[in-house]
Design an enzyme around this catalytic site. Structure first.
Site, PDB file in Angstrom:
ATOM      1  N   HIS A  73       0.954  -1.099  -0.077  1.00  9.30           N
ATOM      2  CA  HIS A  73       0.201  -0.056   0.037  1.00  9.30           C
ATOM      3  C   HIS A  73       0.810   1.375  -0.024  1.00  9.30           C
ATOM      4  O   HIS A  73       1.836   1.194   0.649  1.00  9.30           O
ATOM      5  CB  HIS A  73      -1.092   0.023   1.171  1.00  9.30           C
ATOM      6  CG  HIS A  73      -1.912  -0.953   1.068  1.00  9.30           C
ATOM      7  ND1 HIS A  73      -3.423  -0.840   1.932  1.00  9.30           N
ATOM      8  CD2 HIS A  73      -2.391  -1.801   0.135  1.00  9.30           C
ATOM      9  CE1 HIS A  73      -4.121  -1.846   1.424  1.00  9.30           C
ATOM     10  NE2 HIS A  73      -3.641  -2.395   0.492  1.00  9.30           N
ATOM     11  N   TYR A 198      -9.189   5.302   7.725  1.00  5.26           N
ATOM     12  CA  TYR A 198      -9.273   5.640   9.236  1.00  5.26           C
ATOM     13  C   TYR A 198     -10.340   6.795   9.490  1.00  5.26           C
ATOM     14  O   TYR A 198     -10.241   7.785   8.683  1.00  5.26           O
ATOM     15  CB  TYR A 198      -7.951   6.330   9.688  1.00  5.26           C
ATOM     16  CG  TYR A 198      -7.016   5.092   9.868  1.00  5.26           C
ATOM     17  CD1 TYR A 198      -6.134   4.618   8.745  1.00  5.26           C
ATOM     18  CD2 TYR A 198      -6.569   4.485  10.907  1.00  5.26           C
ATOM     19  CE1 TYR A 198      -5.167   4.094   8.817  1.00  5.26           C
ATOM     20  CE2 TYR A 198      -5.612   3.609  11.094  1.00  5.26           C
ATOM     21  CZ  TYR A 198      -4.936   3.365  10.100  1.00  5.26           C
ATOM     22  OH  TYR A 198      -3.765   2.396  10.182  1.00  5.26           O
ATOM     23  N   PRO A 290      -3.693   0.504  19.054  1.00  5.66           N
ATOM     24  CA  PRO A 290      -3.434  -0.019  17.716  1.00  5.66           C
ATOM     25  C   PRO A 290      -3.337   0.911  16.652  1.00  5.66           C
ATOM     26  O   PRO A 290      -2.940   0.556  15.604  1.00  5.66           O
ATOM     27  CB  PRO A 290      -4.452  -1.056  17.580  1.00  5.66           C
ATOM     28  CG  PRO A 290      -5.871  -0.725  18.606  1.00  5.66           C
ATOM     29  CD  PRO A 290      -4.835   0.048  19.781  1.00  5.66           C
ATOM     30  N   LYS A 294       1.536   0.083  15.225  1.00  2.00           N
ATOM     31  CA  LYS A 294       2.885   0.006  15.762  1.00  2.00           C
ATOM     32  C   LYS A 294       3.279  -1.343  16.519  1.00  2.00           C
ATOM     33  O   LYS A 294       4.610  -1.575  16.398  1.00  2.00           O
ATOM     34  CB  LYS A 294       3.352   1.311  16.381  1.00  2.00           C
ATOM     35  CG  LYS A 294       3.247   2.478  15.445  1.00  2.00           C
ATOM     36  CD  LYS A 294       4.474   2.288  14.548  1.00  2.00           C
ATOM     37  CE  LYS A 294       4.299   3.558  13.414  1.00  2.00           C
ATOM     38  NZ  LYS A 294       4.512   3.221  12.099  1.00  2.00           N
ATOM     39  N   TYR A 381       4.058   6.758  10.147  1.00  2.00           N
ATOM     40  CA  TYR A 381       3.171   5.670   9.747  1.00  2.00           C
ATOM     41  C   TYR A 381       4.098   4.530   9.157  1.00  2.00           C
ATOM     42  O   TYR A 381       3.834   3.576   9.429  1.00  2.00           O
ATOM     43  CB  TYR A 381       2.044   6.110   9.146  1.00  2.00           C
ATOM     44  CG  TYR A 381       0.950   5.142   8.644  1.00  2.00           C
ATOM     45  CD1 TYR A 381      -0.122   5.012   9.418  1.00  2.00           C
ATOM     46  CD2 TYR A 381       1.047   4.465   7.637  1.00  2.00           C
ATOM     47  CE1 TYR A 381      -1.147   4.222   9.225  1.00  2.00           C
ATOM     48  CE2 TYR A 381       0.151   3.504   7.298  1.00  2.00           C
ATOM     49  CZ  TYR A 381      -1.178   3.285   8.103  1.00  2.00           C
ATOM     50  OH  TYR A 381      -2.265   2.342   7.966  1.00  2.00           O
TER      51      TYR A 381
HETATM   52  P1  FAD Z   1       2.321 -11.552  22.048  1.00  2.00           P
HETATM   53  O1  FAD Z   1       2.066 -11.591  20.652  1.00  2.00           O
HETATM   54  O2  FAD Z   1       1.408 -11.238  23.058  1.00  2.00           O
HETATM   55  O3  FAD Z   1       3.285 -13.160  22.347  1.00  2.00           O
HETATM   56  C1  FAD Z   1       3.413 -13.243  23.623  1.00  2.00           C
HETATM   57  C2  FAD Z   1       3.423 -15.002  23.937  1.00  2.00           C
HETATM   58  O4  FAD Z   1       3.791 -15.098  25.022  1.00  2.00           O
HETATM   59  C3  FAD Z   1       1.970 -15.192  23.666  1.00  2.00           C
HETATM   60  O5  FAD Z   1       2.078 -16.401  22.620  1.00  2.00           O
HETATM   61  C4  FAD Z   1       1.641 -15.771  24.957  1.00  2.00           C
HETATM   62  O6  FAD Z   1       0.781 -17.151  25.049  1.00  2.00           O
HETATM   63  C5  FAD Z   1       3.171 -16.127  25.467  1.00  2.00           C
HETATM   64  N1  FAD Z   1       3.060 -16.026  26.881  1.00  2.00           N
HETATM   65  C6  FAD Z   1       2.512 -15.444  27.966  1.00  2.00           C
HETATM   66  N2  FAD Z   1       2.674 -15.667  29.151  1.00  2.00           N
HETATM   67  C7  FAD Z   1       3.500 -16.926  29.087  1.00  2.00           C
HETATM   68  C8  FAD Z   1       4.076 -17.540  30.238  1.00  2.00           C
HETATM   69  N3  FAD Z   1       3.922 -17.216  31.512  1.00  2.00           N
HETATM   70  N4  FAD Z   1       4.806 -18.570  29.823  1.00  2.00           N
HETATM   71  C9  FAD Z   1       4.815 -18.626  28.352  1.00  2.00           C
HETATM   72  N5  FAD Z   1       4.426 -18.146  27.456  1.00  2.00           N
HETATM   73  C10 FAD Z   1       3.675 -17.183  27.893  1.00  2.00           C
HETATM   74  N6  FAD Z   1       0.663  -4.261  15.621  1.00  2.00           N
HETATM   75  C11 FAD Z   1       0.918  -4.024  14.438  1.00  2.00           C
HETATM   76  O7  FAD Z   1       2.038  -3.652  14.259  1.00  2.00           O
HETATM   77  N7  FAD Z   1      -0.061  -3.747  13.518  1.00  2.00           N
HETATM   78  C12 FAD Z   1      -1.122  -3.895  13.685  1.00  2.00           C
HETATM   79  O8  FAD Z   1      -1.674  -3.649  12.483  1.00  2.00           O
HETATM   80  C13 FAD Z   1      -1.734  -4.421  14.925  1.00  2.00           C
HETATM   81  N8  FAD Z   1      -3.144  -4.432  15.079  1.00  2.00           N
HETATM   82  C14 FAD Z   1      -3.386  -5.055  16.034  1.00  2.00           C
HETATM   83  C15 FAD Z   1      -4.755  -5.128  16.153  1.00  2.00           C
HETATM   84  C16 FAD Z   1      -5.185  -5.796  17.475  1.00  2.00           C
HETATM   85  C17 FAD Z   1      -6.849  -5.805  17.471  1.00  2.00           C
HETATM   86  C18 FAD Z   1      -4.508  -5.978  18.543  1.00  2.00           C
HETATM   87  C19 FAD Z   1      -4.944  -6.606  19.934  1.00  2.00           C
HETATM   88  C20 FAD Z   1      -3.059  -5.782  18.319  1.00  2.00           C
HETATM   89  C21 FAD Z   1      -2.508  -5.143  16.898  1.00  2.00           C
HETATM   90  N9  FAD Z   1      -1.040  -5.058  17.054  1.00  2.00           N
HETATM   91  C22 FAD Z   1      -0.757  -4.586  15.925  1.00  2.00           C
HETATM   92  C23 FAD Z   1      -0.132  -5.389  18.267  1.00  2.00           C
HETATM   93  C24 FAD Z   1       0.622  -6.642  17.817  1.00  2.00           C
HETATM   94  O9  FAD Z   1      -0.557  -7.815  17.831  1.00  2.00           O
HETATM   95  C25 FAD Z   1       1.285  -7.214  19.040  1.00  2.00           C
HETATM   96  O10 FAD Z   1       2.030  -5.978  19.620  1.00  2.00           O
HETATM   97  C26 FAD Z   1       2.325  -8.168  18.936  1.00  2.00           C
HETATM   98  O11 FAD Z   1       1.738  -9.415  18.894  1.00  2.00           O
HETATM   99  C27 FAD Z   1       3.384  -8.388  20.009  1.00  2.00           C
HETATM  100  O12 FAD Z   1       3.989  -9.508  19.653  1.00  2.00           O
HETATM  101  P2  FAD Z   1       4.844  -9.954  21.032  1.00  2.00           P
HETATM  102  O13 FAD Z   1       5.438 -11.167  20.598  1.00  2.00           O
HETATM  103  O14 FAD Z   1       5.766  -9.254  21.852  1.00  2.00           O
HETATM  104  O15 FAD Z   1       3.884 -10.545  22.090  1.00  2.00           O
HETATM  105  C1  DHB Z   2      -4.991  -2.876  11.608  1.00  2.00           C
HETATM  106  C2  DHB Z   2      -4.948  -2.589  12.716  1.00  2.00           C
HETATM  107  C3  DHB Z   2      -4.400  -1.247  12.775  1.00  2.00           C
HETATM  108  O1  DHB Z   2      -4.217  -1.016  14.244  1.00  2.00           O
HETATM  109  C4  DHB Z   2      -4.101  -0.381  11.927  1.00  2.00           C
HETATM  110  O2  DHB Z   2      -3.594   0.818  12.325  1.00  2.00           O
HETATM  111  C5  DHB Z   2      -4.299  -0.896  10.603  1.00  2.00           C
HETATM  112  C6  DHB Z   2      -4.682  -1.952  10.510  1.00  2.00           C
HETATM  113  C7  DHB Z   2      -5.463  -4.108  11.085  1.00  2.00           C
HETATM  114  O3  DHB Z   2      -5.837  -4.944  11.958  1.00  2.00           O
HETATM  115  O4  DHB Z   2      -5.718  -4.598  10.049  1.00  2.00           O
END
Ligand code: FAD
Ligand code: DHB
Length: 389
Positions: A73, A198, A290, A294, A381
């Site tokens: 995009h 958005y 979100p 980021k 962004y």
């Molecule tokens: P997590 O993905 O939370 O992984 C942590 C892992 O640790 C999990 O699998 C969990 O089960 C495990 N864990 C927890 N506790 C324990 C324990 N005690 N022992 C063993 N394992 C454990 N980010 C973007 O960049 N772009 C987006 O478009 C975006 N959209 C989003 C939309 C939504 C609705 C949400 C909720 C989040 C979004 N995010 C987005 C954020 C993104 O999903 C997270 O920042 C990302 O998943 C972080 O990755 P992580 O590996 O640090 O943590």
């Molecule tokens: C999505 C989530 C976001 O927070 C964003 O800024 C753009 C896209 C998504 O889940 O598709």
């Protein structure tokens, strides 16, 4: 007692990417994950990658399917008061972004995982990370296993055990919970628009996103106390349509959802990100709301910085990058935290205060009229440059 070089807690994007980057450089690691592989790969979350994240995933050997199936995009739309304004990411920042779901990245990483993942590792606990011989232990099939390692990587998300194991006088938390959440639905329907939209509306924020040309992802701002059961598909579609400018609402294709969830919004940063031989990465150390996508990108950046530091240590014995990890990661984290907070406050209904609404609209109008202001948005962004070392 088993031994490894790096014990990684959590098999989300930060943990699996770190394991992949380390394994490619010959560093031995074990990943401990509380949930099952199917659960982790089924979680619907992020969808948008900065180009630096794309390049990093490619360098980690994960580019093939991503570049085939991801959607490039070059811009996105801001909509408010019935009008739309396009932010030309390519023209203003020279960079684009990639639509490619976190579920797909999890799958690609799971298949590539250069090291062992222990799925459903219960009751993980850490000790001695202030010594030269840290340990982690976990329970599987009723038996506790211990691992001695050189380093522990806490990649276990906001609710994980790693940050919680740090003595409270050694860590500072900065935190704000917002009084609203995002109700998200996934549907096998063609997206409303080629690019993301958005929406700032007096009823609340909305976002039209996608996972592919045949799968849409939509969000509407809702009270944080709402339950998914309060929101039938019909109610969701009519609320979304009410928030869109008329010409976009007319194009909205509706149908049954295949997933529906409510995510709370939070800004959170823990400082520092290193405690002796324990290093935090991703959501374990920071959460951004979100808006602006980021979170996953920050998690990938942390995994990259941490892998560079560990690889340098094993190659040369130098601890310089390990010592700099926390400050280098946090410099990037705070800038993304600021942008996500700013974009959230610009686009959401924050209160019933009429002055606050007028000020938001003035800022949006200013954005539409100012190339300089749009460039600031586009730069943030599409992703700020990475720190050099
Ligand atoms: P997590 O993905 O939370 O992984 C942590 C892992 O640790 C999990 O699998 C969990 O089960 C495990 N864990 C927890 N506790 C324990 C324990 N005690 N022992 C063993 N394992 C454990 N980010 C973007 O960049 N772009 C987006 O478009 C975006 N959209 C989003 C939309 C939504 C609705 C949400 C909720 C989040 C979004 N995010 C987005 C954020 C993104 O999903 C997270 O920042 C990302 O998943 C972080 O990755 P992580 O590996 O640090 O943590
Ligand atoms: C999505 C989530 C976001 O927070 C964003 O800024 C753009 C896209 C998504 O889940 O598709």
């Amino acid at each position: 007692m088993r031994k490894t070089q790096v014990a990684i807690v959590g098999a989300g994007p930060s943990g699996l990417l770190l394991s992949q980057l380390l394994a490619r450089e010959g560093v031995a690691c074990i990943v401990l994950e509380r949930r099952s592989r199917a659960y982790v790969e089924g979680r619907i979350r992020a969808g948008l990658l900065e180009w630096t994240t794309v390049e990093l995933l490619k360098a980690a050997g994960l580019g093939e399917r991503m570049m085939r199936e991801g959607l490039v995009h070059d811009g996105f739309l801001l909509a408010f008061e019935g009008r739309t304004h396009r932010i030309d990411l390519k023209g203003l920042s020279g960079r684009h972004v990639l639509v490619y779901g976190q579920t797909e990245i999890q799958r690609d990483l799971g298949e590539a995982a250069g090291c062992r993942v222990v799925w459903e590792a219960q009751d993980v606990s850490l000790s001695d990370f202030d010594s030269a011989h840290p340990r982690v232990s976990y329970v599987q099939d009723g038996v506790r296993h211990s691992i001695e390692c050189d380093f522990i990587a806490g990649c276990d998300g906001y609710h994980g055990v790693c940050r919680a194991s740090v003595p409270s006088d050694k860590i500072t938390h900065y935190e704000r919970a917002y009084p609203f959440g995002w109700l998200g639905i996934l549907a096998d329907l063609s997206p409303l628009n080629e690019e993301l939209v958005y929406v700032n509306h007096r009823r609340g924020f909305a976002l039209c996103s996608m996972r592919s040309r045949a799968r849409s992802r939509y969000y509407v701002q809702c009270p944080v106390e709402d339950k998914v059961e309060d929101w039938s598909d019909e109610r969701f579609w009519s609320e979304l349509a009410a928030r869109l400018p008329a010409e976009l609402a007319a194009r909205l294709v509706t149908g049954p959802s295949i997933e529906k969830s409510i995510a709370p919004l939070r800004s959170f940063v823990a400082e520092p990100m290193r405690f002796g031989r324990l290093f935090l990465a991703g959501d374990a150390a920071h959460i951004v709301p979100p808006t602006g996508a980021k979170g996953l990108n920050l998690a990938a950046a942390d995994a990259c910085l941490l892998s560079q530091a560990m690889v340098e240590y094993y190659r040369t014995g130098s601890q310089t990058l390990l010592e700099e990890y926390s400050s280098r990661a946090l410099a990037r984290v705070w800038k993304a935290a600021r942008f996500s907070w700013w974009f959230t406050t610009l686009m959401h209904k924050l209160s019933d205060d009429a002055l606050a609404r007028k000020l938001q609209l003035a800022e949006l109008e200013y954005l539409c009229d100012s190339d300089a202001a749009c460039r600031v948005v586009a730069e943030n962004y599409s992703g700020l440059p990475w720190p050099r070392h």
